[in-house]
Design an enzyme around this catalytic site. Structure first.
Site, mmCIF file in Angstrom:
data_model
loop_
_atom_site.group_PDB
_atom_site.id
_atom_site.type_symbol
_atom_site.label_atom_id
_atom_site.label_comp_id
_atom_site.label_asym_id
_atom_site.label_seq_id
_atom_site.Cartn_x
_atom_site.Cartn_y
_atom_site.Cartn_z
ATOM 1 C CE LYS A 114 4.171 -2.823 75.573
ATOM 2 N NZ LYS A 114 4.866 -2.317 76.749
ATOM 3 N N GLY A 138 -1.609 8.771 64.231
ATOM 4 C CA GLY A 138 -1.643 9.637 63.063
ATOM 5 C C GLY A 138 -0.882 9.105 61.863
ATOM 6 C CG ASN A 187 -7.787 14.801 65.496
ATOM 7 O OD1 ASN A 187 -8.100 15.894 65.031
ATOM 8 N ND2 ASN A 187 -7.087 14.671 66.608
ATOM 9 C CG HIS A 207 -7.287 -0.548 41.874
ATOM 10 N ND1 HIS A 207 -8.500 -0.284 41.281
ATOM 11 C CD2 HIS A 207 -7.111 0.419 42.809
ATOM 12 C CE1 HIS A 207 -9.021 0.796 41.825
ATOM 13 N NE2 HIS A 207 -8.206 1.235 42.762
ATOM 14 C CB THR A 266 -0.198 -5.319 55.268
ATOM 15 O OG1 THR A 266 0.679 -6.006 56.176
ATOM 16 C CG2 THR A 266 0.472 -4.045 54.769
ATOM 17 C CE LYS A 267 0.860 -10.691 56.115
ATOM 18 N NZ LYS A 267 2.105 -11.243 56.057
#
Length: 191
Positions: A189, A148, A84, A114, A171-172
């Site tokens: 879940k 979104g 989108n 960085h 992040t994982k």
């Protein structure tokens, strides 16, 4: 000796202002501009521009304008995937999106990293300030819906049949058949 492009793709520290990388970057900017300003009813032209810009584009891919990326050459998109408006794919390393994917507006996928410590991140090259950068790929499986304003960080793998809730910061890694959301994103879940 490795080129900066080879270092970038290997996840090693590289110079983001290397002339070869800048040439690829400027080529991508021209193609992105052409794509984002093209007539949305001219599917053949838009498909041709995507094939010039991206490493791999399977049939049925639809990308809304505006769309943004760094290089394009490190992006693979599977069949029938819909991206989108205002998505940002910073492809300093591989970004692979499987088939039947849905990326909602403002999804951001990052591959660049960085150093945290400023003295490790910033260096002088003569009178020019440079920044140390390395990369990790992002892999997204088949049948994935990313809500979104979600952000996918470098090195993340999202499995097949996953839904990521809106506004998540991933992040994982997220395993197959999961509903996950939040900041940081976590599995809520199995689905």
């Amino acid at each position: 000796m490795k080129s900066n492009l080879q270092k970038m793709l290997a996840g090693e520290s590289y110079d983001t202002r290397d002339p070869e990388l800048l040439e690829i970057y400027h080529r991508a900017r021209a193609l992105i501009l052409a794509y984002n300003t093209s007539d949305t009813s001219d599917r053949d032209k838009r498909t041709e521009l995507l094939h010039q810009l991206l490493r791999k584009v399977d049939s049925g891919v639809w990308i809304e304008s505006p769309f943004f990326c760094d290089f394009g050459i490190n992006i693979e998109i599977g069949e029938n995937t819909f991206i989108n408006t205002n998505c940002m794919l910073l492809d300093d390393n591989l970004i692979r999106i499987g088939k039947n994917g849905l990326l909602a507006p403002y999804v951001q996928i990052y591959t660049a990293i960085h150093p945290l410590k400023a003295s490790d991140r910033i260096f002088q090259d003569g009178e020019t300030t440079r920044f140390r950068t390395s990369t990790k790929p992002v892999i997204i499986g088949d049948n994935v819906w990313i809500g979104g304003n979600s952000v996918i960080l470098p090195g993340v793998t999202i499995g097949n049949n996953v839904t990521i809730g809106a506004g998540s910061v991933v992040t994982k890694d997220i395993p197959d058949d999961s509903l996950a959301f939040g900041n940081p994103c976590r599995v809520v879940k199995s689905i």
